[in-house]
Design an enzyme around this catalytic site. Sequence first.
Site, mmCIF file in Angstrom:
data_model
loop_
_atom_site.group_PDB
_atom_site.id
_atom_site.type_symbol
_atom_site.label_atom_id
_atom_site.label_comp_id
_atom_site.label_asym_id
_atom_site.label_seq_id
_atom_site.Cartn_x
_atom_site.Cartn_y
_atom_site.Cartn_z
ATOM 1 N N SER A 1 41.212 44.477 48.896
ATOM 2 C CA SER A 1 40.182 44.232 47.888
ATOM 3 C C SER A 1 39.913 42.744 47.742
ATOM 4 O O SER A 1 40.719 41.903 48.114
ATOM 5 C CB SER A 1 40.640 44.789 46.531
ATOM 6 O OG SER A 1 40.850 46.169 46.590
ATOM 7 N N ARG A 2 38.759 42.455 47.183
ATOM 8 C CA ARG A 2 38.511 41.112 46.693
ATOM 9 C C ARG A 2 39.173 40.989 45.322
ATOM 10 O O ARG A 2 39.650 41.976 44.755
ATOM 11 C CB ARG A 2 37.013 40.852 46.596
ATOM 12 C CG ARG A 2 36.297 40.913 47.952
ATOM 13 C CD ARG A 2 34.901 40.360 47.852
ATOM 14 N NE ARG A 2 34.163 40.536 49.099
ATOM 15 C CZ ARG A 2 34.256 39.738 50.151
ATOM 16 N NH1 ARG A 2 35.080 38.695 50.115
ATOM 17 N NH2 ARG A 2 33.552 39.960 51.243
ATOM 18 N N ALA A 3 39.212 39.773 44.799
ATOM 19 C CA ALA A 3 39.860 39.547 43.511
ATOM 20 C C ALA A 3 39.209 40.395 42.417
ATOM 21 O O ALA A 3 37.982 40.539 42.378
ATOM 22 C CB ALA A 3 39.773 38.075 43.147
ATOM 23 N N THR B 1 40.916 40.420 38.800
ATOM 24 C CA THR B 1 41.145 39.500 37.685
ATOM 25 C C THR B 1 41.906 38.261 38.143
ATOM 26 O O THR B 1 42.276 37.429 37.326
ATOM 27 C CB THR B 1 41.938 40.202 36.570
ATOM 28 O OG1 THR B 1 43.178 40.688 37.111
ATOM 29 C CG2 THR B 1 41.163 41.375 36.008
ATOM 30 N N ASP C 1 43.050 47.190 33.327
ATOM 31 C CA ASP C 1 43.839 47.552 34.511
ATOM 32 C C ASP C 1 44.942 48.514 34.088
ATOM 33 O O ASP C 1 46.120 48.182 34.114
ATOM 34 C CB ASP C 1 44.442 46.293 35.143
ATOM 35 C CG ASP C 1 44.677 46.460 36.643
ATOM 36 O OD1 ASP C 1 44.442 47.574 37.146
ATOM 37 O OD2 ASP C 1 45.095 45.500 37.283
#
Length: 504
Positions: A206-208, A210, A268
């Site tokens: 994944s990309r960032a 948080t 999250d």
Amino acid sequence: MTGAVHQASLAVRRMGIETQQEYVVYMHRDCHVCRAEGFEAQARVQLHLNARSIIATLNVVDPPLLELGVAGLSNSAWRALKPLHGDRITVSHAPTLDSMSQVRAKIYGHRLDAPALDSIIHDVAAGRYPGTHIAAFLSACAGGRMDLQETIDLTRAMVAAGDRLDWGHAPIADKHCVGGLPGNRTTPIVVSIIAAAGLTIPKTSSRAITSPAGTADVMETMTPVSLGIEQMRRVVQREGGCLVWGGALALSPADDMLIRVERPLDLDSDAQLVASVLSKKIAAGATHSVIDVPVGPTAKVRSVEDYQRLKELLEQVAQACGLNLQVVRTVGTQPVGRGIGPSLEALDVLAVLQGAAHAPVDLGVRAVALAGQLLEFCGHSGPGTGEAIAQRLLASGAAWAKFQAICEAQGGLREPTLSRLREPVLAQRDGLVHAIDSRRLARVAKLAGAPRAPAAGIKLHVRLGDRVEAGMPLFTLHAEAPGELAYALEYLAAHPVIDVGEPR
């Protein structure tokens, strides 16, 4: 009939507005279609072009932004509809979203069964949920409001909503970290070691969400990561592994929609985290996965009790979904490596793989330990021998050679860029480093521009227990824009991130 269709159709124009994965259409306030259909701002409408159709959010604009008879499309809507010169779209009311009744039921405390979750996730993946609806669903499921069976059913629904890869053999290895610890960029090193050992490890990342960097953000500073499924297959068949962005694939596509809303909400929950992580492992065809869970006072998982609860949930859901899983507790008391931010973390990864004298020792040790556990878990080495094999593959240069080969297969290897602006943050007193706040460090790196500006972030110069003197640099801020550098420094003035004090 032809005339009626023409009256409801509009010419199209690309507005050049980035709305990520949410489709948006812009229409003139006095547009005949708006008036005829009774559309108002923020209405959900269905756009049709040839055989393609999407659900979009309507934004009403005043002249001169759009002329009458023209519909403006956001970048995402344009990419989905693929209009050609002269094409016209037809606009109608969006169909009733029946699955929202299930979301409302969850808000009021009712359980979601498998059919309900299938319906919700199918609609999310199809782009029928705007951000507000997704936020409602995420909020209704956060804070421990999903039980074990709901989490299993959510995971299965997310897998079913997208493609699923089958590599035709086993084991298929995977490694993942739940995040929350800046600089903990072990994945590219682990993938290189495992592929060099001869195992198959098709890693999607994944990309960032948080954090200041995700693995895909870090890898993109060195090689292309937005590969399609067939491109990914060719890389894996050629080199045994890959390091690609999962968002470019149709593997668990609903998860990418959920993550887009989770990011600004900073949500999250355990159930969503587990479903997100495991659905992508299963969809990518993994059979054996090692999950790294750092535990520390300022990490994502802060206590042994939180770790144990998450570990049990991961294991139970994985077992129900047929995935072999090993959860590993690692130390999360301070950042790993020296870099925080895409380019700075990439430089750490390269230093470890190349065996450079300045390579961060802790990053290499972690990566080797995790790779060793994955080798043993996949049955490639005997109990207690995996770490030694992983260390040999790293020290011999085999892992570095494999990393280069994977990057070349993905489109070429390049050197990460460095930032234009740098500002050292100095110790204000003599003493020992007693604590490093990982959450605040991550926030500072994001305020400096990471991950949007890949070269932005933080380079650490101290670790826990180090003795420092007043005036010594604790870390250096890297930024691409003066405003972002100033913003990060302003935050630091009110929120110290490294505690330096007398010996205890």
